[in-house]
Design an enzyme around this catalytic site. Structure first.
Site, PDB file in Angstrom:
ATOM      1  N   THR A  41       0.151  68.348  48.134  1.00  0.00           N
ATOM      2  CA  THR A  41       0.774  67.428  48.048  1.00  0.00           C
ATOM      3  C   THR A  41       2.116  67.411  48.335  1.00  0.00           C
ATOM      4  OG1 THR A  41      -0.872  66.229  46.612  1.00  0.00           O
ATOM      5  CG2 THR A  41       0.522  65.305  46.838  1.00  0.00           C
TER       6      THR A  41
ATOM      7  N   SER B 239       7.098  69.595  39.526  1.00  0.00           N
ATOM      8  CA  SER B 239       7.177  68.147  39.018  1.00  0.00           C
ATOM      9  C   SER B 239       6.889  68.705  37.083  1.00  0.00           C
ATOM     10  CB  SER B 239       6.194  67.960  39.804  1.00  0.00           C
ATOM     11  OG  SER B 239       6.071  66.409  39.157  1.00  0.00           O
ATOM     12  N   HIS B 240       5.692  67.217  37.254  1.00  0.00           N
ATOM     13  CA  HIS B 240       5.556  66.851  35.631  1.00  0.00           C
ATOM     14  C   HIS B 240       4.366  67.615  34.861  1.00  0.00           C
ATOM     15  CE1 HIS B 240       1.972  66.676  39.051  1.00  0.00           C
ATOM     16  NE2 HIS B 240       1.127  66.087  37.958  1.00  0.00           N
TER      17      HIS B 240
ATOM     18  N   ASP C  16       9.819  62.534  34.474  1.00  0.00           N
ATOM     19  CA  ASP C  16       8.934  63.799  34.095  1.00  0.00           C
ATOM     20  C   ASP C  16       9.755  64.699  34.260  1.00  0.00           C
ATOM     21  OD1 ASP C  16       9.753  63.159  37.330  1.00  0.00           O
ATOM     22  OD2 ASP C  16       7.688  64.190  37.807  1.00  0.00           O
TER      23      ASP C  16
ATOM     24  N   ASP D 149      11.416  67.066  37.125  1.00  0.00           N
ATOM     25  CA  ASP D 149      12.115  67.117  37.904  1.00  0.00           C
ATOM     26  C   ASP D 149      12.687  65.556  38.727  1.00  0.00           C
ATOM     27  OD1 ASP D 149       9.966  65.913  39.094  1.00  0.00           O
ATOM     28  OD2 ASP D 149       9.666  66.603  40.989  1.00  0.00           O
TER      29      ASP D 149
ATOM     30  N   ASP E  57      11.539  62.743  39.763  1.00  0.00           N
ATOM     31  CA  ASP E  57      11.016  61.211  39.846  1.00  0.00           C
ATOM     32  C   ASP E  57      10.354  61.273  39.956  1.00  0.00           C
ATOM     33  OD1 ASP E  57       8.748  63.367  40.142  1.00  0.00           O
ATOM     34  OD2 ASP E  57       8.884  63.859  42.742  1.00  0.00           O
ATOM     35  N   ARG E  58       9.755  61.335  38.824  1.00  0.00           N
ATOM     36  CA  ARG E  58       8.162  60.053  37.871  1.00  0.00           C
ATOM     37  C   ARG E  58       9.420  59.333  37.291  1.00  0.00           C
ATOM     38  NH1 ARG E  58       2.784  62.383  38.227  1.00  0.00           N
ATOM     39  NH2 ARG E  58       2.692  63.108  40.439  1.00  0.00           N
TER      40      ARG E  58
ATOM     41  N   LYS F 141      11.053  60.098  45.784  1.00  0.00           N
ATOM     42  CA  LYS F 141      10.892  58.988  45.041  1.00  0.00           C
ATOM     43  C   LYS F 141      11.700  59.191  43.646  1.00  0.00           C
ATOM     44  CE  LYS F 141       6.874  61.062  42.977  1.00  0.00           C
ATOM     45  NZ  LYS F 141       6.584  62.000  43.375  1.00  0.00           N
TER      46      LYS F 141
ATOM     47  N   ARG G  13      -9.386  62.671  40.108  1.00  0.00           N
ATOM     48  CA  ARG G  13      -8.388  61.076  40.511  1.00  0.00           C
ATOM     49  C   ARG G  13      -9.635  59.893  40.383  1.00  0.00           C
ATOM     50  NH1 ARG G  13      -3.970  63.112  38.339  1.00  0.00           N
ATOM     51  NH2 ARG G  13      -3.106  64.068  39.786  1.00  0.00           N
TER      52      ARG G  13
HETATM   53  C1  G16 Z   1       3.662  64.445  44.029  1.00  0.00           C
HETATM   54  C2  G16 Z   1       3.122  63.838  44.636  1.00  0.00           C
HETATM   55  C3  G16 Z   1       3.048  62.277  44.902  1.00  0.00           C
HETATM   56  C4  G16 Z   1       2.165  61.793  44.639  1.00  0.00           C
HETATM   57  C5  G16 Z   1       2.097  63.003  43.226  1.00  0.00           C
HETATM   58  C6  G16 Z   1       0.274  63.301  43.027  1.00  0.00           C
HETATM   59  O1  G16 Z   1       3.932  64.326  43.141  1.00  0.00           O
HETATM   60  O2  G16 Z   1       5.287  63.971  45.702  1.00  0.00           O
HETATM   61  O3  G16 Z   1       3.570  61.404  46.124  1.00  0.00           O
HETATM   62  O4  G16 Z   1       1.446  61.280  44.542  1.00  0.00           O
HETATM   63  O5  G16 Z   1       2.336  63.953  43.753  1.00  0.00           O
HETATM   64  O6  G16 Z   1      -0.468  64.043  43.610  1.00  0.00           O
HETATM   65  P1  G16 Z   1      -1.795  64.174  43.453  1.00  0.00           P
HETATM   66  O7  G16 Z   1      -2.784  63.120  43.117  1.00  0.00           O
HETATM   67  O8  G16 Z   1      -2.047  64.829  44.810  1.00  0.00           O
HETATM   68  O9  G16 Z   1      -1.954  65.567  42.398  1.00  0.00           O
HETATM   69  P2  G16 Z   1       4.575  65.413  41.945  1.00  0.00           P
HETATM   70  O10 G16 Z   1       6.097  64.168  41.365  1.00  0.00           O
HETATM   71  O11 G16 Z   1       4.374  65.874  41.632  1.00  0.00           O
HETATM   72  O12 G16 Z   1       6.288  65.618  42.865  1.00  0.00           O
END
Ligand code: G16
Length: 544
Positions: free
Chosen positions: A18, A113-114, A278, A280, A282-283, A377, A497
């Site tokens: 993603t 990210s998270h 989070d 990085d 962005d959340r 984001k 999910r």
């Molecule tokens: C990434 C994407 C987001 C997405 C999220 C969750 O976020 O940038 O647009 O909504 O993953 O994706 P999934 O449901 O496929 O785990 P981040 O914050 O992880 O970069």
């Protein structure tokens, strides 16, 4: 400058998910693994002679080592210059801002990210294009194709390690590396968008704020913006020192993983406003005193009140949300008379809409909210939106949300995550639903009658590219829905999910806890998906 061409073999597993390639650190530490992926990125690009590459990451374990490799490979692949955040730090929205502000050719962001960090945990890498946004699918598909046939990579082995701790410029044979302050450009951008004077007055009047950086990248940004520029007391910040393993935690701002903050926000001395971001940056998660704002409601509420924020005083061109995000913002868009777009999950799908001027605000249920000020984001931006709205209205978080529900109705919403499920049973759940596509419409489950079922497909309105297989949707006659998809960001097994949504205009129903209001829909989702039977999981790992 000596440029070495090193022979290598492809790895089969370098398909970006993603948001870039995310794997365990130990996978990235294999010989040539990182190099292969970086070369696969560079091989998709036509790099002009004066090209500048932005590089930065969320400070997690392996960040600094990877940056040194990327600098040496950028030099060997024809970049004229690399701009890198001090100590290798750039939050994802700050990196997007740097790419745009200094019109760099693109950027490499190092983050998972998270997901947790440390030698046994996760690392990630993604490429952002010159608009500052994550590379679209046509580029990530090309990167993956390159990674499957790579035979060599280029590196400048004699380039000395760059001292990332000191702001300044290092030059070698015409190639330049500039270490830049990680925070100031971003803080300036925020100050230009929001009414800092009003927020300062709100804080000075005795309102309280608590921000939890979860030991991750937003710590130094929060110090500069909330304490230095807005005058919040230093104890408004918690967990604001960046650590390579995020203090051993899971830097995911939700009710489960941001438990330090949740205890404060639901405690006896609950601040007026609490928020977390989070790994990085962005959340975001937004909380009032004893009150949680769902990301879908947060997006709707920011859209509805955007004119109170200086950057949006002249209105919004349109809004967009990912498909699993609730339809709350759709109702606001209808009232404002602007377009609302529904895209697949992944911030990259908003880029074309923003570049074309079709949307100003975007958001996702996965705690992501942002606008066209960058192409990612932006966690701290969302926090500042809320602070600006609180300062401008004098309302509390809870009263703003309850008034919004009174006006627009409430899209009662929850997401249930089943993490680290083995891949085979996770696929079996998806298959089981797909096998019922023909028979489900018209079937009755308690008070719910299935209207339609599909696998979401998106045609980009700007470039007409098509993205299939973006999530299974079970839409009921009453307007409620269940969406089920597999996460594209995990690094271990599969994460299922389940997104649950029901709309109500009934004031009594609006007061209910979401889990209570959605209880029957949750049971129905299990009946249709057979998730408990097929996975052996009786409870979700995380409920948001
Ligand atoms: C990434 C994407 C987001 C997405 C999220 C969750 O976020 O940038 O647009 O909504 O993953 O994706 P999934 O449901 O496929 O785990 P981040 O914050 O992880 O970069």
């Amino acid at each position: 400058m000596l440029i070495q061409t090193v022979a290598t073999q492809p790895f089969a597993d370098q398909k970006p998910g993603t948001s870039g390639l995310r794997k365990k650190v130990r996978v990235f530490q294999q010989a040539h693994y990182l190099h292969n992926f970086v070369q696969s990125i560079f091989d998709t690009l036509q790099i002009p002679a004066d090209a500048i590459l932005t590089v930065g990451g969320d400070g997690r374990f392996y960040n600094k080592e990877a940056i040194q490799v990327i600098i040496k490979m950028a030099a060997a692949n024809g970049f004229a210059k690399v701009l890198v955040g001090q100590n290798g730090i750039l939050s994802t929205p700050a990196a997007s801002n740097i790419i745009r502000k200094y019109t760099t050719f693109g950027g490499i962001i190092l983050s998972a990210s998270h997901n947790p960090g440390g030698p046994d945990d996760d690392f990630g890498i993604k490429y952002n294009t010159s608009n500052g946004g994550p590379a679209p699918e046509k580029i990530t598909d090309a990167i993956f194709a390159n990674s499957k046939q790579i035979s060599h990579y280029k590196i400048a082995p004699e380039l000395p390690e760059v001292d990332l701790s000191a702001v300044g410029i290092t030059t070698l044979d015409g190639f330049e590396v500039e270490v830049i302050d990680s925070v100031s450009d971003y803080a300036d951008l925020m100050q230009s968008m929001f009414d800092f004077a009003a927020i300062k007055r709100w804080l000075a009047a005795g309102h309280s704020l608590k921000f939890d950086a979860m030991h991750a990248v937003t710590g130094p940004y929060a110090q500069e913006i909330f304490v230095n520029r807005l005058g919040a007391p230093p104890d408004s910040l918690m967990n604001c020192v960046v650590s390579e393993n995020f203090g051993g935690g899971h830097p995911d701002p939700n009710l489960t993983y941001a438990e330090d903050l949740v205890k404060v926000a639901y405690g006896p001395q609950a601040p007026d406003f609490s928020a977390a971001s989070d790994g990085d940056g962005d959340r975001n998660m937004i909380l009032g005193s004893h009150f949680f704002v769902t990301p879908s409601d947060s997006l709707a509420l920011i859209a509805a009140n955007a004119r109170l924020i200086p950057a949006y005083a002249s209105g919004l061109s349109g809004v967009a949300r990912s498909m699993p995000t609730s339809g709350a913002v759709d109702r606001v868009a209808a009232k404002l008379g602007i377009d609302c777009y529904e895209t697949p999950t992944g911030w990259k799908f908003f880029g074309n809409l923003m570049d074309a001027g079709k949307v100003t605000l975007c958001g996702e249920e996965s705690f992501g909210t942002g606008s066209d000020h960058v192409r990612e984001k932006d966690g701290l931006w969302a926090v500042l939106c809320w602070l600006n709205l609180l300062a401008a209205t004098g309302e509390s978080v809870e009263s703003l949300v309850r008034k919004h529900w009174q006006q627009y109705g409430r899209n009662v919403y929850s997401r249930h995550d089943y993490e680290t499920v083995p891949t085979a049973p996770a696929q079996a759940v998806m298959q089981h639903i797909k096998q019922q596509f023909a028979s489900l419409p018209g079937q009755v489950f308690g008070s719910y009658t299935v209207n339609t079922v599909d696998d979401f497909s998106y045609t980009d309105p700007i470039d007409a590219s098509v993205s299939n297989g973006q999530g299974l949707r079970i839409l009921f006659v009453c307007g409620s829905r269940v969406v089920i998809r597999l996460s594209g960001t995990g690094t271990e097994g599969a994460t299922i999910r389940v997104y649950l949504e029901a709309y109500t205009e009934d004031p009594a129903q609006q007061q209910l806890d979401a889990q209570d209001a959605l209880a029957e829909l949750i049971t129905v989702s299990h009946q249709i998906s057979q998730l408990p039977q097929l996975t052996g999981r009786l409870q979700p790992t995380v409920i948001t």
